[in-house]
Structure formats: C-alpha cells, structure tokens
Motif scaffolding. Sequence first.
Motif, PDB file in Angstrom:
ATOM      1  N   LEU A 173       0.842  -1.194   0.000  1.00 13.97           N
ATOM      2  CA  LEU A 173       0.000   0.000   0.000  1.00 13.97           C
ATOM      3  C   LEU A 173       0.877   1.245   0.000  1.00 13.97           C
ATOM      4  O   LEU A 173       2.006   1.214   0.501  1.00 13.97           O
ATOM      5  CB  LEU A 173      -0.887   0.027   1.253  1.00 13.97           C
ATOM      6  N   PRO A 174       0.371   2.368  -0.507  1.00 16.33           N
ATOM      7  CA  PRO A 174       1.128   3.625  -0.370  1.00 16.33           C
ATOM      8  C   PRO A 174       1.318   3.952   1.102  1.00 16.33           C
ATOM      9  O   PRO A 174       0.464   3.641   1.945  1.00 16.33           O
ATOM     10  CB  PRO A 174       0.232   4.652  -1.063  1.00 16.33           C
ATOM     11  N   ALA A 175       2.424   4.578   1.430  1.00 20.80           N
ATOM     12  CA  ALA A 175       2.741   4.874   2.830  1.00 20.80           C
ATOM     13  C   ALA A 175       1.649   5.691   3.507  1.00 20.80           C
ATOM     14  O   ALA A 175       1.395   5.536   4.700  1.00 20.80           O
ATOM     15  CB  ALA A 175       4.081   5.595   2.921  1.00 20.80           C
ATOM     16  N   GLY A 176       0.950   6.566   2.783  1.00 17.48           N
ATOM     17  CA  GLY A 176      -0.088   7.387   3.378  1.00 17.48           C
ATOM     18  C   GLY A 176      -1.486   6.830   3.237  1.00 17.48           C
ATOM     19  O   GLY A 176      -2.467   7.534   3.477  1.00 17.48           O
ATOM     20  N   HIS A 177      -1.598   5.560   2.872  1.00 11.11           N
ATOM     21  CA  HIS A 177      -2.908   4.948   2.647  1.00 11.11           C
ATOM     22  C   HIS A 177      -3.706   4.870   3.947  1.00 11.11           C
ATOM     23  O   HIS A 177      -3.143   4.777   5.041  1.00 11.11           O
ATOM     24  CB  HIS A 177      -2.707   3.547   2.063  1.00 11.11           C
ATOM     25  N   ARG A 178      -5.020   4.873   3.846  1.00  9.68           N
ATOM     26  CA  ARG A 178      -5.886   4.821   5.020  1.00  9.68           C
ATOM     27  C   ARG A 178      -5.685   3.549   5.851  1.00  9.68           C
ATOM     28  O   ARG A 178      -5.986   3.531   7.043  1.00  9.68           O
ATOM     29  CB  ARG A 178      -7.358   4.903   4.585  1.00  9.68           C
ATOM     30  N   LEU A 179      -5.151   2.468   5.219  1.00 14.78           N
ATOM     31  CA  LEU A 179      -4.940   1.210   5.936  1.00 14.78           C
ATOM     32  C   LEU A 179      -3.490   1.003   6.360  1.00 14.78           C
ATOM     33  O   LEU A 179      -3.165  -0.001   6.987  1.00 14.78           O
ATOM     34  CB  LEU A 179      -5.354   0.014   5.048  1.00 14.78           C
ATOM     35  N   ALA A 180      -2.635   1.943   6.026  1.00 15.18           N
ATOM     36  CA  ALA A 180      -1.196   1.733   6.212  1.00 15.18           C
ATOM     37  C   ALA A 180      -0.806   1.532   7.668  1.00 15.18           C
ATOM     38  O   ALA A 180       0.195   0.890   7.964  1.00 15.18           O
ATOM     39  CB  ALA A 180      -0.414   2.898   5.619  1.00 15.18           C
ATOM     40  N   GLY A 181      -1.577   2.051   8.591  1.00 17.19           N
ATOM     41  CA  GLY A 181      -1.237   1.911  10.004  1.00 17.19           C
ATOM     42  C   GLY A 181      -1.732   0.623  10.622  1.00 17.19           C
ATOM     43  O   GLY A 181      -1.460   0.357  11.806  1.00 17.19           O
ATOM     44  N   TYR A 182      -2.475  -0.202   9.852  1.00 18.28           N
ATOM     45  CA  TYR A 182      -3.004  -1.448  10.391  1.00 18.28           C
ATOM     46  C   TYR A 182      -1.884  -2.483  10.571  1.00 18.28           C
ATOM     47  O   TYR A 182      -0.850  -2.421   9.907  1.00 18.28           O
ATOM     48  CB  TYR A 182      -4.063  -2.035   9.458  1.00 18.28           C
ATOM     49  N   ASP A 183      -2.118  -3.454  11.458  1.00 26.62           N
ATOM     50  CA  ASP A 183      -1.190  -4.577  11.595  1.00 26.62           C
ATOM     51  C   ASP A 183      -1.413  -5.611  10.493  1.00 26.62           C
ATOM     52  O   ASP A 183      -0.489  -6.301  10.068  1.00 26.62           O
ATOM     53  CB  ASP A 183      -1.352  -5.263  12.957  1.00 26.62           C
ATOM     54  N   ALA A 184      -2.658  -5.724  10.035  1.00 23.34           N
ATOM     55  CA  ALA A 184      -3.027  -6.658   8.978  1.00 23.34           C
ATOM     56  C   ALA A 184      -4.348  -6.191   8.390  1.00 23.34           C
ATOM     57  O   ALA A 184      -5.061  -5.368   8.987  1.00 23.34           O
ATOM     58  CB  ALA A 184      -3.154  -8.087   9.523  1.00 23.34           C
ATOM     59  N   VAL A 185      -4.672  -6.709   7.202  1.00 23.88           N
ATOM     60  CA  VAL A 185      -5.923  -6.337   6.551  1.00 23.88           C
ATOM     61  C   VAL A 185      -6.611  -7.588   6.027  1.00 23.88           C
ATOM     62  O   VAL A 185      -5.997  -8.652   5.896  1.00 23.88           O
ATOM     63  CB  VAL A 185      -5.693  -5.344   5.387  1.00 23.88           C
ATOM     64  N   SER A 186      -7.878  -7.469   5.720  1.00 26.87           N
ATOM     65  CA  SER A 186      -8.653  -8.548   5.114  1.00 26.87           C
ATOM     66  C   SER A 186      -8.986  -8.172   3.679  1.00 26.87           C
ATOM     67  O   SER A 186      -8.834  -7.012   3.266  1.00 26.87           O
ATOM     68  CB  SER A 186      -9.930  -8.796   5.904  1.00 26.87           C
ATOM     69  N   LEU A 187      -9.479  -9.138   2.918  1.00 24.02           N
ATOM     70  CA  LEU A 187      -9.886  -8.841   1.547  1.00 24.02           C
ATOM     71  C   LEU A 187     -11.068  -7.876   1.524  1.00 24.02           C
ATOM     72  O   LEU A 187     -11.199  -7.078   0.591  1.00 24.02           O
ATOM     73  CB  LEU A 187     -10.231 -10.140   0.829  1.00 24.02           C
ATOM     74  N   ALA A 188     -11.907  -7.939   2.553  1.00 19.97           N
ATOM     75  CA  ALA A 188     -13.017  -6.978   2.615  1.00 19.97           C
ATOM     76  C   ALA A 188     -12.491  -5.553   2.761  1.00 19.97           C
ATOM     77  O   ALA A 188     -13.056  -4.604   2.186  1.00 19.97           O
ATOM     78  CB  ALA A 188     -13.943  -7.322   3.790  1.00 19.97           C
ATOM     79  N   ASP A 189     -11.399  -5.375   3.509  1.00 18.15           N
ATOM     80  CA  ASP A 189     -10.787  -4.048   3.659  1.00 18.15           C
ATOM     81  C   ASP A 189     -10.306  -3.517   2.313  1.00 18.15           C
ATOM     82  O   ASP A 189     -10.235  -2.296   2.096  1.00 18.15           O
ATOM     83  CB  ASP A 189      -9.601  -4.106   4.618  1.00 18.15           C
ATOM     84  N   VAL A 259       6.335   2.714   0.723  1.00 20.24           N
ATOM     85  CA  VAL A 259       5.325   1.674   0.554  1.00 20.24           C
ATOM     86  C   VAL A 259       5.213   0.894   1.857  1.00 20.24           C
ATOM     87  O   VAL A 259       6.217   0.631   2.519  1.00 20.24           O
ATOM     88  CB  VAL A 259       5.688   0.718  -0.607  1.00 20.24           C
ATOM     89  N   GLN A 260       4.000   0.534   2.227  1.00 20.90           N
ATOM     90  CA  GLN A 260       3.769  -0.253   3.447  1.00 20.90           C
ATOM     91  C   GLN A 260       3.286  -1.650   3.062  1.00 20.90           C
ATOM     92  O   GLN A 260       2.309  -1.790   2.321  1.00 20.90           O
ATOM     93  CB  GLN A 260       2.711   0.426   4.319  1.00 20.90           C
TER      94      GLN A 260
END
Length: 297
Positions: A173-189, A259-260
Amino acid sequence: MIDVEIRHLESFIAVAQELNITRAAARLHLTQQAVSTHIQQLERSLQVTLLVRTSRGVLLTPAGDELAAGGKTVVSDLSELAERVRHTAQQQAGTLRLACCPYSTSLFSVEVADAMEAAVPGLSVELTSVRSQREELQLLNAGTADAAFMWLPVSEVGLHHAVIRTDSRSVALPAGHRLAGYDAVSLADLADEPVICPDVFVSPEAERHWIIDPRPDGTPALRGPSIDQIEDCLLMVARGRGIWLAPEPLSRWAPATNVQWLPVTDAEPCELAVVWVPRAPESLVARLIAEVGKIIA
C-alpha cells in the motif's frame, strides 16, 4: 515385520564370534553395558533367548546359532547395498539447467545450486535468471531449461511440479494509505482498491489467482493498471495508482520507504514449486527437491 535394529545385530554377531561380551565391546568400541543392552533388545524383538552367560564367557543357544549363521550375511548384504547406493549417487554427473526469477527465488537459488554441486560430484548447475514466469515457461518449452522455480498455478500440459514452500499473501500500500497503520488487513478491507496487474502471468487462471478474482464473496476484483515489468509494481503503488498483492517473501525482496507491506489475513496462500519437463533427469530433479527442502525448511 519384526523390528530389528542393525546395530543390535552387529553387537550380537561380534559376541557370537568372540564368545565374550568384554572382547566384543572392545572390538566395537562400545561399553560392555551397551553391548549387553543391544543383546537384550534383540532378544525382546525376536522373543527368544540367544545366549547364556557362563563363568568363562557366553554360550549360544540353538536360536543364537541360527541367528549368527544368517545374521552376518544380512549385515554384509546391507553394507554392500549402502555402498552401492552411495556409489550411484556419486556417479550422477552432467548439467542441470535451472531457471529462476530474482524476485521470487533470489533468497535461495544460488545456495541451492551450490548445494547440488557439492552433493553430486561432477554436476554443473546452470542458473538462468529471467524477469517473469512467462519467460521461465518459454525456456522450459524451448528445451533450454530442465527445471524452474515457479509460483503456482502453472496451467501448462506436460509439466510436472512439486511444491517446495507455501507462503502467506501480503499487500503493498502507499505509505499514506488509510490502511497503512493497520497490523493486517482482510480482503473486505481491500474491496474498493484497484489491484495492479503486472503483465507476467502464464495464463488467465494464474492472473485471477494472483489478484484474487473473484473475491470470497463472489464480487469481482477491481482491476488497476496493467504494467509490463513486475519491478514497476512498487512505483505504481507509491504513486497511489493501486495496490499490489504478492507472496510474503517479495516484501523482503522489495522493501520501500514509501510503501507499506501488510499481511492479508484471509487470502489464499501462495505455493512455490519446482517445475520440470518430462525429459529432465529424474534423479537430479529428485535431488534438487531434496536440497531445496533442506535450505528453505
């Protein structure tokens, strides 16, 4: 089948020849207790008494005489078989032509090639680095490579494969993405995120597998830009053109400050395999799979 260990049989044969546990132990460079234990375990396995102790040493029972007569041949035959097996392995020679993609196998391909040449005297492993699995497939089909490291699926008729590693999936993900601070993501995210599609896949089936299309709920993946080189994926991600779904090891090959990388918790894992053509030397392919297993286990 009776469970008889060869070392127990070797201890018994030495005792049968020496008729003395002390001398047999010295000959085998073992302690008297170790030799006695071997005899006892052998008697338990066979459910017979093999010898009796006397003040002057040991005497063999009729069962012991029978085992001594046939056991020496068994040990000798097994030793000769082991030597023939080692000799056969050492006689393998020639050239194994191995194709690989730097971004998927650079962490171990050189180590594997070195291990193969050390294990098989006279063998030369030729490594050919290409930029995509499509190019690997072309080398295999053209007869200029015997085997390759490839991510599955490979929908090519006539090729054989063996899975050597299973990896989880990550997303860039881009470093400034809304999910970049997460520990992990799902496909729904990631449902509304366009997925960058490097034009390197060997089949439409493979492309769908890599971009996870359709998603588990049946919805189609949102396709982002198509690019010619996989090396440009991170550039597109950093510029906010989309996300990139890739096997977790690629996050180590391609780290980037802008990039994250995050694990995708519910994505199907990726399988890395040795893929080979039917004409490839089977003994060398088998040894290749074994050496890879030792290195990447």
